[in-house]
Design a protein around this motif. Structure first.
Motif, PDB file in Angstrom:
ATOM      1  N   TYR A  96       0.902  -1.274  -0.016  1.00 62.78           N
ATOM      2  CA  TYR A  96       0.211  -0.109   0.017  1.00 62.78           C
ATOM      3  C   TYR A  96       0.728   1.184  -0.095  1.00 62.78           C
ATOM      4  O   TYR A  96       1.769   1.396   0.995  1.00 62.78           O
ATOM      5  CB  TYR A  96      -0.926   0.085   1.230  1.00 62.78           C
ATOM      6  CG  TYR A  96      -2.062  -1.147   1.265  1.00 62.78           C
ATOM      7  CD1 TYR A  96      -3.176  -1.254   0.578  1.00 62.78           C
ATOM      8  CD2 TYR A  96      -1.715  -2.280   2.151  1.00 62.78           C
ATOM      9  CE1 TYR A  96      -3.974  -2.206   0.692  1.00 62.78           C
ATOM     10  CE2 TYR A  96      -2.582  -3.476   2.281  1.00 62.78           C
ATOM     11  CZ  TYR A  96      -3.664  -3.353   1.450  1.00 62.78           C
ATOM     12  OH  TYR A  96      -4.579  -4.371   1.524  1.00 62.78           O
ATOM     13  N   VAL A  97       0.717   2.033  -0.986  1.00 63.99           N
ATOM     14  CA  VAL A  97       1.513   3.414  -1.166  1.00 63.99           C
ATOM     15  C   VAL A  97       0.673   4.336  -1.316  1.00 63.99           C
ATOM     16  O   VAL A  97      -0.729   4.430  -1.687  1.00 63.99           O
ATOM     17  CB  VAL A  97       2.308   3.277  -2.095  1.00 63.99           C
ATOM     18  CG1 VAL A  97       3.445   2.178  -1.951  1.00 63.99           C
ATOM     19  CG2 VAL A  97       1.866   3.253  -3.661  1.00 63.99           C
ATOM     20  N   ASP A  98       1.032   5.659  -1.077  1.00 64.54           N
ATOM     21  CA  ASP A  98       0.152   6.977  -1.362  1.00 64.54           C
ATOM     22  C   ASP A  98      -0.223   7.001  -2.593  1.00 64.54           C
ATOM     23  O   ASP A  98       0.528   6.971  -3.641  1.00 64.54           O
ATOM     24  CB  ASP A  98       0.955   7.870  -0.764  1.00 64.54           C
ATOM     25  CG  ASP A  98      -0.079   9.271  -0.785  1.00 64.54           C
ATOM     26  OD1 ASP A  98      -0.911   9.310  -0.253  1.00 64.54           O
ATOM     27  OD2 ASP A  98       0.073  10.065  -1.893  1.00 64.54           O
ATOM     28  N   TRP A  99      -1.511   6.972  -2.993  1.00 65.64           N
ATOM     29  CA  TRP A  99      -2.024   7.092  -4.223  1.00 65.64           C
ATOM     30  C   TRP A  99      -1.465   8.293  -5.139  1.00 65.64           C
ATOM     31  O   TRP A  99      -1.360   8.151  -6.257  1.00 65.64           O
ATOM     32  CB  TRP A  99      -3.707   7.359  -4.021  1.00 65.64           C
ATOM     33  CG  TRP A  99      -4.560   7.699  -5.451  1.00 65.64           C
ATOM     34  CD1 TRP A  99      -4.922   8.895  -5.807  1.00 65.64           C
ATOM     35  CD2 TRP A  99      -4.955   6.803  -6.361  1.00 65.64           C
ATOM     36  NE1 TRP A  99      -5.460   8.607  -6.946  1.00 65.64           N
ATOM     37  CE2 TRP A  99      -5.598   7.618  -7.309  1.00 65.64           C
ATOM     38  CE3 TRP A  99      -4.711   5.608  -6.649  1.00 65.64           C
ATOM     39  CZ2 TRP A  99      -6.231   6.932  -8.565  1.00 65.64           C
ATOM     40  CZ3 TRP A  99      -5.178   5.065  -7.788  1.00 65.64           C
ATOM     41  CH2 TRP A  99      -5.879   5.482  -8.762  1.00 65.64           C
ATOM     42  N   HIS A 100      -1.594   9.397  -4.745  1.00 67.35           N
ATOM     43  CA  HIS A 100      -1.222  10.780  -5.097  1.00 67.35           C
ATOM     44  C   HIS A 100       0.216  10.553  -5.630  1.00 67.35           C
ATOM     45  O   HIS A 100       0.728  11.043  -6.885  1.00 67.35           O
ATOM     46  CB  HIS A 100      -1.689  12.049  -4.247  1.00 67.35           C
ATOM     47  CG  HIS A 100      -3.078  11.972  -4.065  1.00 67.35           C
ATOM     48  ND1 HIS A 100      -3.802  12.388  -4.657  1.00 67.35           N
ATOM     49  CD2 HIS A 100      -3.627  12.011  -2.926  1.00 67.35           C
ATOM     50  CE1 HIS A 100      -5.173  12.536  -4.530  1.00 67.35           C
ATOM     51  NE2 HIS A 100      -4.872  12.244  -3.134  1.00 67.35           N
ATOM     52  N   ARG A 101       0.973  10.424  -4.656  1.00 73.67           N
ATOM     53  CA  ARG A 101       2.569  10.148  -4.636  1.00 73.67           C
ATOM     54  C   ARG A 101       2.796   9.173  -5.834  1.00 73.67           C
ATOM     55  O   ARG A 101       3.903   9.577  -6.551  1.00 73.67           O
ATOM     56  CB  ARG A 101       3.226   9.898  -3.464  1.00 73.67           C
ATOM     57  CG  ARG A 101       4.582   9.726  -3.383  1.00 73.67           C
ATOM     58  CD  ARG A 101       5.166  11.186  -3.595  1.00 73.67           C
ATOM     59  NE  ARG A 101       6.662  11.038  -3.490  1.00 73.67           N
ATOM     60  CZ  ARG A 101       7.472  10.558  -4.412  1.00 73.67           C
ATOM     61  NH1 ARG A 101       7.034  10.421  -5.506  1.00 73.67           N
ATOM     62  NH2 ARG A 101       8.918  10.757  -4.248  1.00 73.67           N
ATOM     63  N   ALA A 102       2.227   8.220  -6.058  1.00 72.57           N
ATOM     64  CA  ALA A 102       2.528   7.156  -6.903  1.00 72.57           C
ATOM     65  C   ALA A 102       2.274   7.609  -8.256  1.00 72.57           C
ATOM     66  O   ALA A 102       2.740   6.966  -9.200  1.00 72.57           O
ATOM     67  CB  ALA A 102       1.740   5.848  -6.463  1.00 72.57           C
ATOM     68  N   ARG A 103       1.513   8.547  -8.403  1.00 70.83           N
ATOM     69  CA  ARG A 103       1.116   8.747  -9.787  1.00 70.83           C
ATOM     70  C   ARG A 103       1.509  10.203 -10.327  1.00 70.83           C
ATOM     71  O   ARG A 103       0.923  10.483 -11.485  1.00 70.83           O
ATOM     72  CB  ARG A 103      -0.535   8.905  -9.866  1.00 70.83           C
ATOM     73  CG  ARG A 103      -1.253   7.619  -9.662  1.00 70.83           C
ATOM     74  CD  ARG A 103      -2.709   7.809  -9.082  1.00 70.83           C
ATOM     75  NE  ARG A 103      -3.319   8.650 -10.132  1.00 70.83           N
ATOM     76  CZ  ARG A 103      -4.340   8.319 -10.955  1.00 70.83           C
ATOM     77  NH1 ARG A 103      -4.147   7.126 -11.587  1.00 70.83           N
ATOM     78  NH2 ARG A 103      -4.977   9.231 -11.511  1.00 70.83           N
TER      79      ARG A 103
END
Length: 462
Positions: A96-103
């Protein structure tokens, strides 16, 4: 007009109300043998331990991190996870990673599909045996990110404030120092893994990032609001075990938002209950108002307080002279100005040795430590930056270790001694670089911010 100019300060004061801490000693806890808890000495050992635990995993791997980056370090970890799945087909692996940071790409770099592009590329090549999901704490990254820590590998918990990339894993000759603790206890591991399973697995707000198509954030907004509300009232499932006389009580704590935040309450409780000694570690000197007040009260009670921060050149946002300057490079100077004001206000305690401010610096490496040590019998392991953003916006957690028999005392003292090896104690505020000597672009931005008092709001948001 004056009212408009005062708006940032009034907003920050409303967002950071005074709070009272809940007594830390009354919290439920797991009884963990002292010899099941170890501190890892450096990033190289952390990387080696992580890869070894992954290679030996048999049942489950649950990783929760701000990001797993598309670089050599991130790819090494992802390859190790896929190799573990190939060796043990029944092994369940979830990240699980941060949604915004990953994109998105890195700040200051060209637009890209971010780390999610690497996740999809691995899934295309190696299959879907490693499930990677994005957690949006809020609809916008600026308003809150996934900052939970604690990686569960079978019955072991590897707890660190680090994320996963080259510099955190000490690749290519540079490192970003954090704290690293390994706790081997099935109940604690079940509690951390069970929490993310209940909150994130199957949640419409937490889609997979390793599939060819991912929904737009706008389409997730109703589900994100529901998730955020759920997280504000969530907690870990913790029994009320009584540790043996030589054991350690370990309490996992969650924190999100200003109200009902168990982690924030515990930070304040530890500071309020301290009687002899406090060691406070933070990467960005920007203490929330309640924490500053609690530190001030502890000093008035006669506590000795050591605060260690990174030198501005050891900040991950620092831009060395000669490199193109961007606005994000202002942050280390803002934090240094905060430290200067704090040191000047407490000049008497610094001169007497009651307050010790330490600046960490080791060549071109950076500093990312967080946490508290209190009276030799309590410690807080956390990813909480102890700044206003973590206090109010980000989803945070921590492990409170209560050790009345002081079985972990030698471990904590060894960690503290090693940290001081690369740190210098400030004699007074004049030991810090004067703003008059800052680079011209930094001086110009600082004047512009302070003219309208926006520096307070910037401190709160970042």
């Amino acid at each position: 007009m004056n009212r408009l100019m005062d708006t940032p300060g009034r907003l920050a004061r409303r967002l950071l109300p005074r709070r009272r801490g809940a007594a830390a000693e009354r919290l439920p806890a797991f009884a963990v043998p002292a010899d099941a808890i170890a501190a890892l000495p450096d990033p190289a050992v952390f990387r080696q331990t992580l890869l070894q635990l992954i290679a030996e995993a048999e049942r489950r791997i649950v990783v929760v991190a701000l990001y797993l980056q598309d670089d050599d370090g991130g790819r090494e970890v992802l390859e190790a996870l896929y190799a573990a799945k190939a060796r043990q087909p029944a092994l369940r692996i979830t990240l699980y990673v941060d949604w915004h940071r990953a994109r998105r790409g890195l700040i200051g770099q060209a637009h890209s599909e971010g780390n999610a592009g690497m996740y999809r590329e691995f899934a295309r090549r190696l299959g879907d045996g490693v499930e990677i999901r994005g957690v949006p704490v809020q609809g916008r990254e600026l308003l809150g990110v996934l900052h939970l820590k604690g990686w569960v590998i079978d019955d072991a918990v590897l707890y660190t404030g680090a994320s996963l990339n080259d510099v955190y894993l000490a690749r290519h000759g540079r490192y970003r120092l954090d704290r690293y603790h390994l706790l081997r206890h099935r109940g604690l591991a079940d509690a951390l893994a069970g929490f993310v399973e209940r909150q994130f697995a199957g949640n419409a707000a937490v889609p997979r990032l390793d599939t060819p198509t991912a929904p737009a954030t706008r389409a997730l907004l109703p589900a994100i609001r529901e998730l955020h509300q759920s997280l504000q009232s969530a907690s870990y499932a913790v029994p009320d075990e009584t540790p043996p006389a030589d054991g350690v009580a370990v309490t996992p704590l969650l924190g999100l938002g200003r109200n009902g935040n168990a982690l924030n309450d515990t930070v304040l409780a530890l500071l309020q209950e301290a009687r002899e000694r406090v060691i406070l570690l933070t990467p960005y000197f920007n203490l929330p108002r309640p924490v500053r007040a609690a530190v001030g009260h502890a000093l008035r009670r006669g506590c000795r307080i050591d605060i260690m921060v990174g030198d501005k050149t050891a900040n991950d946002f620092y831009i060395p002279p000669g490199q193109p300057f961007t606005t994000i490079g202002l942050l280390p100077y803002l934090y240094e100005n905060n430290l200067r004001r704090f040191a000047r206000a407490h000049a008497r305690q610094i001169a007497s040795g009651q307050l010790n401010l330490w600046l960490w610096r080791d060549g071109g490496n950076s500093y990312h430590l967080k946490g508290l040590l209190v009276d030799d019998h309590a410690a807080l392991l956390t990813g909480h930056n102890l700044n206003p953003r973590a206090w109010s916006l980000d989803l945070e957690n921590g492990l409170l270790l209560r050790d009345p028999a002081r079985r972990l005392h030698a471990m904590h003292e060894a960690e503290w001694a090693e940290l001081r090896r690369h740190a210098e104690r400030l004699a007074d505020y004049r030991a810090l670089e004067s703003p008059r000597h800052y680079p011209p672009e930094v001086r110009r931005l600082l004047r512009r911010l302070s003219r309208v008092r926006l520096d307070r709001l910037v401190n709160w948001l970042l």
